[in-house]
Design a protein around this motif. Structure first.
Motif, PDB file in Angstrom:
ATOM      1  N   LYS A   1     -34.988  11.126   8.999  1.00 13.11           N
ATOM      2  CA  LYS A   1     -35.395  11.366  10.381  1.00 13.11           C
ATOM      3  C   LYS A   1     -36.039  12.742  10.533  1.00 13.11           C
ATOM      4  O   LYS A   1     -36.733  13.006  11.503  1.00 13.11           O
ATOM      5  N   ASN A   2     -35.816  13.628   9.558  1.00 10.89           N
ATOM      6  CA  ASN A   2     -36.315  15.001   9.611  1.00 10.89           C
ATOM      7  C   ASN A   2     -35.883  15.695  10.902  1.00 10.89           C
ATOM      8  O   ASN A   2     -36.681  16.323  11.586  1.00 10.89           O
ATOM      9  N   ALA A   3     -34.624  15.557  11.218  1.00  9.59           N
ATOM     10  CA  ALA A   3     -34.080  16.179  12.425  1.00  9.59           C
ATOM     11  C   ALA A   3     -34.202  17.694  12.315  1.00  9.59           C
ATOM     12  O   ALA A   3     -34.018  18.270  11.247  1.00  9.59           O
ATOM     13  N   LYS A   4     -34.545  18.313  13.402  1.00  8.67           N
ATOM     14  CA  LYS A   4     -34.720  19.764  13.440  1.00  8.67           C
ATOM     15  C   LYS A   4     -33.560  20.407  14.191  1.00  8.67           C
ATOM     16  O   LYS A   4     -32.956  19.809  15.062  1.00  8.67           O
ATOM     17  N   ILE A   5     -33.304  21.646  13.828  1.00  9.21           N
ATOM     18  CA  ILE A   5     -32.294  22.432  14.525  1.00  9.21           C
ATOM     19  C   ILE A   5     -33.019  23.491  15.333  1.00  9.21           C
ATOM     20  O   ILE A   5     -33.905  24.176  14.820  1.00  9.21           O
ATOM     21  N   ASN A   6     -32.666  23.604  16.581  1.00 11.91           N
ATOM     22  CA  ASN A   6     -33.272  24.610  17.447  1.00 11.91           C
ATOM     23  C   ASN A   6     -32.417  25.871  17.396  1.00 11.91           C
ATOM     24  O   ASN A   6     -31.483  26.039  18.179  1.00 11.91           O
ATOM     25  N   TRP A   7     -32.726  26.745  16.433  1.00 14.78           N
ATOM     26  CA  TRP A   7     -31.965  27.980  16.291  1.00 14.78           C
ATOM     27  C   TRP A   7     -32.302  28.898  17.450  1.00 14.78           C
ATOM     28  O   TRP A   7     -33.445  29.187  17.711  1.00 14.78           O
ATOM     29  N   GLN A   8     -31.280  29.353  18.151  1.00 14.52           N
ATOM     30  CA  GLN A   8     -31.515  30.242  19.279  1.00 14.52           C
ATOM     31  C   GLN A   8     -30.948  31.633  19.029  1.00 14.52           C
ATOM     32  O   GLN A   8     -30.919  32.463  19.911  1.00 14.52           O
ATOM     33  N   PHE A   9     -30.559  31.883  17.811  1.00 20.17           N
ATOM     34  CA  PHE A   9     -29.994  33.174  17.430  1.00 20.17           C
ATOM     35  C   PHE A   9     -31.080  33.904  16.638  1.00 20.17           C
ATOM     36  O   PHE A   9     -31.347  33.592  15.492  1.00 20.17           O
ATOM     37  N   THR A  10     -31.728  34.864  17.261  1.00 22.27           N
ATOM     38  CA  THR A  10     -32.856  35.556  16.642  1.00 22.27           C
ATOM     39  C   THR A  10     -32.374  36.703  15.746  1.00 22.27           C
ATOM     40  O   THR A  10     -31.217  37.114  15.816  1.00 22.27           O
ATOM     41  N   ASN A  11     -33.298  37.225  14.936  1.00 26.36           N
ATOM     42  CA  ASN A  11     -32.972  38.389  14.117  1.00 26.36           C
ATOM     43  C   ASN A  11     -32.536  39.566  14.980  1.00 26.36           C
ATOM     44  O   ASN A  11     -31.603  40.287  14.637  1.00 26.36           O
ATOM     45  N   LYS A  12     -33.239  39.754  16.083  1.00 30.63           N
ATOM     46  CA  LYS A  12     -32.892  40.857  16.986  1.00 30.63           C
ATOM     47  C   LYS A  12     -31.456  40.693  17.499  1.00 30.63           C
ATOM     48  O   LYS A  12     -30.675  41.648  17.506  1.00 30.63           O
ATOM     49  N   ASP A  13     -31.111  39.470  17.904  1.00 29.64           N
ATOM     50  CA  ASP A  13     -29.739  39.197  18.369  1.00 29.64           C
ATOM     51  C   ASP A  13     -28.730  39.451  17.259  1.00 29.64           C
ATOM     52  O   ASP A  13     -27.647  39.976  17.495  1.00 29.64           O
ATOM     53  N   ALA A  14     -29.097  39.074  16.039  1.00 27.60           N
ATOM     54  CA  ALA A  14     -28.185  39.257  14.910  1.00 27.60           C
ATOM     55  C   ALA A  14     -27.910  40.735  14.670  1.00 27.60           C
ATOM     56  O   ALA A  14     -26.769  41.125  14.427  1.00 27.60           O
ATOM     57  N   TRP A  15     -28.949  41.566  14.729  1.00 23.71           N
ATOM     58  CA  TRP A  15     -28.756  43.000  14.506  1.00 23.71           C
ATOM     59  C   TRP A  15     -27.821  43.600  15.545  1.00 23.71           C
ATOM     60  O   TRP A  15     -27.032  44.495  15.250  1.00 23.71           O
TER      61      TRP A  15
END
Length: 99
Positions: free
Chosen positions: A73-87
């Motif tokens: 199905k090639n399901a995608k994940i909508n990552w909402q955690f950005t690099n900036k948020d991670a830092w």
């Protein structure tokens, strides 16, 4: 299992004689899943393991079919955690350098 502290042999020893409790407890093989593996297991359980399946072979076949379907199905994940948020959020995990 997702929380190893939840499961221990004491309940068997409360209900059975020591030898029987140990025999039963030894039948279990505990496999601990990583924290981030829970989502996939929850999705699997909700979509196709929400009913009685009589044999382990049928369970394996069902899981393999579901996995193949999901992969194709090639399901995608909508990552909402950005690099900036991670830092910001994970700052304590990053090494700090003094200039």
């Amino acid at each position: 299992m997702d929380n190893f502290k939840t499961y221990d042999a004491s309940v068997f020893y409360e209900e059975f004689e020591s030898e029987e409790a140990k025999r039963i407890w030894d039948r279990f093989e505990f496999v601990f899943i990583p924290k981030h593996g829970r989502d996939r297991i929850t999705c699997t359980k909700r979509t196709m393991l929400n009913r009685h399946i009589a044999t382990i072979e049928k369970v394996k076949n069902e899981v393999e079919a579901w996995q193949e379907y999901r992969n194709n199905k090639n399901a995608k994940i909508n990552w909402q955690f950005t690099n900036k948020d991670a830092w910001v959020k994970l700052k304590r995990l990053y090494p700090s350098f003094i200039n």
